[in-house]
Every structure is written in C-alpha cells, then in structure tokens.
Enzyme design. Sequence first.
Site, PDB file in Angstrom:
ATOM      1  N   ASP A   1     -10.465   4.237  -1.188  1.00 38.14           N
ATOM      2  CA  ASP A   1     -11.054   3.237  -0.288  1.00 38.14           C
ATOM      3  C   ASP A   1     -12.581   3.195  -0.383  1.00 38.14           C
ATOM      4  O   ASP A   1     -13.242   4.232  -0.390  1.00 38.14           O
ATOM      5  CB  ASP A   1     -10.687   3.556   1.171  1.00 38.14           C
ATOM      6  CG  ASP A   1      -9.219   3.325   1.439  1.00 38.14           C
ATOM      7  OD1 ASP A   1      -8.431   3.180   0.480  1.00 38.14           O
ATOM      8  OD2 ASP A   1      -8.844   3.294   2.634  1.00 38.14           O
TER       9      ASP A   1
ATOM     10  N   ASP B   1       0.841  -1.200   0.000  1.00 35.33           N
ATOM     11  CA  ASP B   1       0.000   0.000   0.000  1.00 35.33           C
ATOM     12  C   ASP B   1       0.883   1.259   0.000  1.00 35.33           C
ATOM     13  O   ASP B   1       1.666   1.473   0.926  1.00 35.33           O
ATOM     14  CB  ASP B   1      -0.866  -0.063   1.270  1.00 35.33           C
ATOM     15  CG  ASP B   1      -1.975   0.957   1.288  1.00 35.33           C
ATOM     16  OD1 ASP B   1      -1.984   1.851   0.420  1.00 35.33           O
ATOM     17  OD2 ASP B   1      -2.833   0.864   2.184  1.00 35.33           O
TER      18      ASP B   1
HETATM   19  C1  GLA Z   1      -5.323   2.351   2.946  1.00 40.42           C
HETATM   20  C2  GLA Z   1      -5.870   1.227   2.066  1.00 40.42           C
HETATM   21  C3  GLA Z   1      -6.918   0.457   2.849  1.00 40.42           C
HETATM   22  C4  GLA Z   1      -6.308  -0.099   4.129  1.00 40.42           C
HETATM   23  C5  GLA Z   1      -5.694   1.019   4.948  1.00 40.42           C
HETATM   24  C6  GLA Z   1      -4.894   0.478   6.116  1.00 40.42           C
HETATM   25  O1  GLA Z   1      -6.281   3.311   3.212  1.00 40.42           O
HETATM   26  O2  GLA Z   1      -6.393   1.724   0.873  1.00 40.42           O
HETATM   27  O3  GLA Z   1      -7.442  -0.595   2.054  1.00 40.42           O
HETATM   28  O4  GLA Z   1      -5.339  -1.063   3.796  1.00 40.42           O
HETATM   29  O5  GLA Z   1      -4.803   1.812   4.165  1.00 40.42           O
HETATM   30  O6  GLA Z   1      -4.246   1.478   6.861  1.00 40.42           O
END
Ligand code: GLA
Length: 361
Positions: free
Chosen positions: A186, A116
Amino acid sequence: MGWNSWNHFAGKVTDADVRGAADAIVSSGMRDAGYIYVNIDDTWEGERDAQGVLHTNSKFPDMKALADYVHSKGLKIGIYSSPGPKTCAHYEGSYQHEEQDAKSYAEWGIDYLKYDLCSYGDIIRKEAGHDDAKRRQMQIDAYEKMHKALVATGRPIVLSLCQYGWNNVWEWGPSVGGNLWRTTGDISDHYDSMEKIGFGQLGLAKYAGPGHWNDPDMLEVGNGGMSDDEYRMHMSLWAILAAPLLAGNDLSKMSPQTLAILTNKEVIAVDQDAEGKQGDRAFAAGLTEIWIKPLSGGAKATGLFNRGDAPTKITLNLKEIGFSSKAKLRDLWAHKDVSATNGSYTVVVPKHGVALLKVSE
Ligand code: GLA
C-alpha cells in the site's frame, strides 16, 4: 482513470461521500479530463442472508440507487471484495460466494471490481506452506474463479487484482482476466512511500499494454502529506509508468493547486497515450534520474527527477535519448516550449521535484 475512496475516507466512507465524489468529479472538470470510475473501496459490505446473498451495511443503504446516481452523471462505478472469507478491514469477503457476489454486482450495475487478497493469504499459507508453486497456483485459481464469475454475468466489469505484487503477478495477471494488478504494497501519503514505490517500478514496462496494466497503487495527490513539488513528481512518475490514475483525495474540498496537478491535460496525455507503452528508467546519477516513456508518433515523455534534498541541475542530452539537436521540447508542467542549446537541455529541478518534457523531432 477515476477516484477511489480508500486513501482519504478509508473505513469511514458512506453513500453520501461517494455521491459527493461523483458530484465533484463532474463540477471540478475531472470527468472531462478523463476521470470516469468512482470506486468504493472496502467497508461497504454487510451480512449474508439465509440464501448467502450479500447485503450492504448501513453506510450504503441502496447500492443499486447509488450506482444509478453515479451512472446518471456519465460516470462508472467500482466496488471492492476479497477472494478470502474476510476483506482487509475484516468485512465479508467473497470466499465460496463468488458467483453469487458477481451476480449482485451485475444487478446493481457495477462496472469495476477491485479484488483484494487479504484473508485468502491465510488460506494459502495454511494449504501451501512454503511451496511457492502452489502458493502462486492458488492465487491464479482464486482470481480466475472471480474472473469467470464476472464473465458469466454478461456485464463488462473491469477486474483489478490486488495482491501486492506477489508471485510476479505481472506474468500471469492478464491470463486470469486482470485488467490491472497492483505491483506493490500500500502507498501512504508520505514522500518516502511514494518515492520508494514509484522509482521501484524498474523493469516492469514490458508487462503493461492496452487492457492490462501495472498498478503502483492509487494517487495521494491532495491528501496533504506531501509538497506540491512532491505531488508533481508523483503524478509525473505515474504518467510515465502508464499507471491507472485513481485520485484518492477528498474531491469536495480540493485546492486549486491539487486540481491543477490532477487535471494537467498534457501530463494526462502522457499517461493515456494511445500506444499504451509503459516507461522506464534510462539514466541515474546519484539522486537524479531520467525516465522515458515512448509516445505515439515517435515522441518521448522524459522525466528529469531530483530525489535529493536540494535544488539540482539536470542535463538532458538529446542524442542520448535518440533525438537530433533540433528536437522540439515542451515543459508539460510549465505549459511552455523550451529549447536545447548545442543538443542538450539543462534545468534546475527543485528538491523532490521533476521537469517533465515531451521531446519530438
Ligand atoms: C488493502 C489494499 C488497500 C485497501 C485496503 C482496504 O490494504 O491494498 O488498497 O483496499 O486493503 O481494507
């Protein structure tokens, strides 16, 4: 297909929650329906020791033991990190420790890594400024680096790219070893979020195929913020998109309705169809849309979606989607065959709902 801790447990996830998810995925029948990966998202990370080796924090006392437990259930286990110094929840990332971390994952028995971007975005902004080509190249390099580190371990580890769809990741995701890449920001457990993401996936179909998939983010089915019609729309859209199906609810406390939505075998078969073709929108009229996914053997999964706030009649004209008036129609949520009249099929679709059909000659 599998489960991920983030959408329900977020930063609170523990070893016990992951074991509980593994237990429930088996006892509920989800494993046998195809949900195999049990993925720990952010907040498992502890501190690095003097040699730079990353350890788990107190919520995860023994990652190897946890992986062994998950494997003993006939499942696979996933973990999470960032190419930046910190993850999105401000835990330790893999920046300048890529090889070391990949080695730890392999030693623990990890099968899947969600990588990520998070704080690496700050490094990119600092070094590349507004230079788009450089920003894109820095991302490519960061993901490539971890891909190489994973390959060097000799253990097959699925690589999931999470950089929110920036820099047209679908164009370069496969070349850096990405097996899936997030195409959006997200998701949250609200109709507006799911609808915006799901119907926003127009035009990406050609980038998906076996081994490398567009990922419109994890499922919210069963988390409580949407109606069952909305969750059926969510599941149907993701199936038509050939999206990774990663459940995001608390599997140990699931209603029969949630389980029925997640384990509808006919809908899963659309998502997992052997040809691996992603579907796309075929028609839109006002707040109704028809999306189509080609299936093996010449059949087509056809979703009749109602984005409006009242029940609406939607008509499917068989000729317009390449079938004769004698084509066979099956309603995949009702689990029954239905029939067309004079070459078309009309159904009343509930508010925020869907009729998902399999059409074949
Ligand atoms: C980001 C990702 C999420 C999750 C969070 C965890 O926002 O897009 O899917 O993994 O980090 O901190």
